[in-house]
Design a protein around this motif. Sequence first.
Motif, short mmCIF file in Angstrom:
data_model
loop_
_atom_site.label_atom_id
_atom_site.label_comp_id
_atom_site.label_asym_id
_atom_site.label_seq_id
_atom_site.Cartn_x
_atom_site.Cartn_y
_atom_site.Cartn_z
N LEU A 25 16.30 32.59 33.97
CA LEU A 25 15.82 31.21 33.92
C LEU A 25 15.35 30.71 35.28
O LEU A 25 15.13 29.51 35.47
CB LEU A 25 16.92 30.30 33.36
N GLY A 26 15.21 31.62 36.24
CA GLY A 26 14.62 31.27 37.53
C GLY A 26 15.59 30.78 38.58
O GLY A 26 15.17 30.24 39.61
N LEU A 27 16.88 30.96 38.36
CA LEU A 27 17.89 30.51 39.31
C LEU A 27 18.32 31.65 40.23
O LEU A 27 18.54 32.78 39.77
CB LEU A 27 19.11 29.97 38.56
N LYS A 28 18.42 31.39 41.52
CA LYS A 28 18.91 32.38 42.46
C LYS A 28 20.42 32.55 42.22
O LYS A 28 21.20 31.61 42.39
CB LYS A 28 18.64 31.95 43.90
N THR A 29 20.81 33.77 41.84
CA THR A 29 22.15 33.97 41.31
C THR A 29 22.88 35.13 41.97
O THR A 29 22.27 36.16 42.29
CB THR A 29 22.07 34.24 39.78
N ALA A 30 24.18 34.93 42.15
CA ALA A 30 25.06 36.01 42.62
C ALA A 30 26.27 36.08 41.69
O ALA A 30 26.68 35.08 41.10
CB ALA A 30 25.51 35.76 44.05
N CYS A 31 26.83 37.26 41.57
CA CYS A 31 28.04 37.46 40.77
C CYS A 31 29.08 38.17 41.64
O CYS A 31 28.79 39.19 42.26
CB CYS A 31 27.73 38.29 39.53
N ILE A 32 30.27 37.61 41.68
CA ILE A 32 31.36 38.17 42.48
C ILE A 32 32.25 39.03 41.60
O ILE A 32 32.72 38.57 40.54
CB ILE A 32 32.20 37.04 43.12
N GLU A 33 32.48 40.25 42.00
CA GLU A 33 33.37 41.14 41.26
C GLU A 33 34.06 42.08 42.22
O GLU A 33 33.40 42.81 42.97
CB GLU A 33 32.60 41.95 40.21
N GLY A 34 35.40 42.04 42.23
CA GLY A 34 36.17 42.86 43.16
C GLY A 34 36.55 44.22 42.62
O GLY A 34 36.92 45.12 43.39
N ARG A 35 36.45 44.40 41.31
CA ARG A 35 36.71 45.71 40.74
C ARG A 35 35.63 46.68 41.23
O ARG A 35 34.52 46.27 41.56
CB ARG A 35 36.69 45.59 39.21
N GLY A 36 35.89 47.93 41.24
CA GLY A 36 34.91 48.89 41.73
C GLY A 36 33.67 49.02 40.89
O GLY A 36 32.69 49.64 41.30
N SER A 37 33.69 48.45 39.69
CA SER A 37 32.54 48.52 38.80
C SER A 37 32.44 47.20 38.04
O SER A 37 33.41 46.46 37.90
CB SER A 37 32.67 49.69 37.83
N LEU A 38 31.25 46.92 37.54
CA LEU A 38 31.03 45.72 36.76
C LEU A 38 31.50 45.91 35.32
O LEU A 38 31.80 47.02 34.90
CB LEU A 38 29.54 45.35 36.79
N GLY A 39 31.56 44.81 34.56
CA GLY A 39 31.93 44.89 33.16
C GLY A 39 33.30 44.34 32.81
O GLY A 39 33.63 44.17 31.64
N TRP A 110 25.12 41.30 43.60
CA TRP A 110 26.52 41.60 43.33
C TRP A 110 27.28 41.47 44.65
O TRP A 110 27.09 42.27 45.57
CB TRP A 110 26.67 43.00 42.76
N LEU A 111 28.12 40.43 44.74
CA LEU A 111 28.96 40.23 45.92
C LEU A 111 30.27 40.95 45.66
O LEU A 111 31.10 40.49 44.88
CB LEU A 111 29.18 38.74 46.18
N LYS A 112 30.47 42.10 46.30
CA LYS A 112 31.63 42.93 46.03
C LYS A 112 32.84 42.43 46.79
O LYS A 112 32.84 42.36 48.01
CB LYS A 112 31.33 44.38 46.40
N GLY A 113 33.86 42.05 46.03
CA GLY A 113 35.08 41.51 46.63
C GLY A 113 35.72 40.52 45.68
O GLY A 113 35.27 40.33 44.55
N TRP A 114 36.78 39.86 46.14
CA TRP A 114 37.51 38.89 45.32
C TRP A 114 37.17 37.49 45.81
O TRP A 114 37.26 37.20 47.00
CB TRP A 114 39.01 39.15 45.40
N GLY A 115 36.77 36.64 44.90
CA GLY A 115 36.30 35.31 45.26
C GLY A 115 37.32 34.22 45.03
O GLY A 115 38.20 34.34 44.17
N LYS A 116 37.21 33.14 45.81
CA LYS A 116 38.02 31.95 45.58
C LYS A 116 37.23 30.74 46.07
O LYS A 116 36.36 30.83 46.94
CB LYS A 116 39.37 32.04 46.28
N LEU A 117 37.53 29.60 45.47
CA LEU A 117 36.85 28.36 45.84
C LEU A 117 37.26 27.94 47.24
O LEU A 117 38.44 28.00 47.60
CB LEU A 117 37.18 27.27 44.83
#
Length: 462
Positions: A25-39, A110-117
Amino acid sequence: MASYDVIVIGGGPGGYVCAIRCAQLGLKTACIEGRGSLGGTCLNVGCIPSKAMLHASELYHEAHTHFEEMGIKGAKPTVDLPQMLTYKQSTVDNNTKGIEFLFKKNKVDWLKGWGKLAGKGRVEVDGEVHEARHIVIATGSEAATLPGVEVDEKRIVTSTGALELKSVPKRLAVIGAGVIGLELGSVYARLGSEVTVIEYLDVITPGMDGEVQKTFQRMLKKQGLNFVMGAAVQGVKTAKDSLTVTYKARKTDTESTLEADVVLVATGRRPFTKGLGLEEVGVEMTERGQIRTDGHLATSVQGIWALGDVVAGPMLAHKAEDEGMAVAERIAGQAGHVNYEVIPSVIYTAPEVAAVGKTEEQLKEEGRAYKVGKFPFMGNARAKSHFQADGFVKILADKDTDRVLGAHIIGPMAGDLIHEICVGMEFGAAAEDIARTCHAHPTFSEAVREAALACGDGAIHA
């Protein structure tokens, strides 16, 4: 410091779908995931690996029960569990790498690591801070445990450990007769384990149609699963060569024990929200530990959204995916929406069990006049040719308008057949609409049409 339109915390089905849809939808997007793989849990240690094990064990069972009758003869196959686990892992790897490819294709970081606010519009990922106009919490859930039962993922296991056992246990005790316990219990029963399921309630699969519950339990008993119902587990004692499960009968308070080699704790899941910094930024929680949201999945803090297992509703991957789509569209200024009345549920045992909409028990409680159309798979030619003639399709329709209110299927391909009903319900279909739709012959789906016919003048083949 990187700046985004949307940062999604969590790369499971809800999170990765939301991230991809945002990018589309045209939004600059990142996803944070600390597990070694997505899903997330689903692709790595849940839905996908368990389905691989179910498929393998079902084929093994078929080879021992029906192959000779079909004229397929030869030495009976044996179980090579390490190779089965390799097959399972290859299935997982193919799927998780597929999500990684989709991120690259849609330009999702894909921001690899564990995220917090880290404050309004700020997310910290392993010490590095990123900014976003919108933040989506999609961190999923974790296995719920019991007091007195210490999980080590080797002998006392959750679903994660049950998918990594090095050998088939001679005796498997399953605590909980829900979806996870029955699916994995049936896997190991087919592979040779003596399986006993201990359930606190008097019925299996709580919340499902009562007739389905009784039929399903009867079928599982025929497959070799043993059931102890109405029993509260008190603890598990560990010895060198065995485990002892202590439980009390809920009605009589009588204490009993059960010896096992492996104990599977399948007592449900709870939202995974620890370490996210929700309280620090003022995100409201419910008394059940879920993130409180409004009708559009917005939290109490502007610009922060939540979806999937961390919010109210069934903990289902496809429900999370729908919510991920809806949140992305809301952020983009569109009218994202989830119809919670048409969320199917499936148990991937053999036979499969699937449901959508209301149960008879719910309709009776509501005082709603309804009619039942039911058709047994014994009347379906394809099912009989596949040795899968047990079970039935049941459609519930409004007595006056004939509008479909729900459906319950136990039998072959139930998880696929249910979607015909889902589409019908989305469009407000009557049972007659399904009955008058031509279905190919011979198919399992003819049983759905016959059940719809049974809501009117009657099925043809029953």
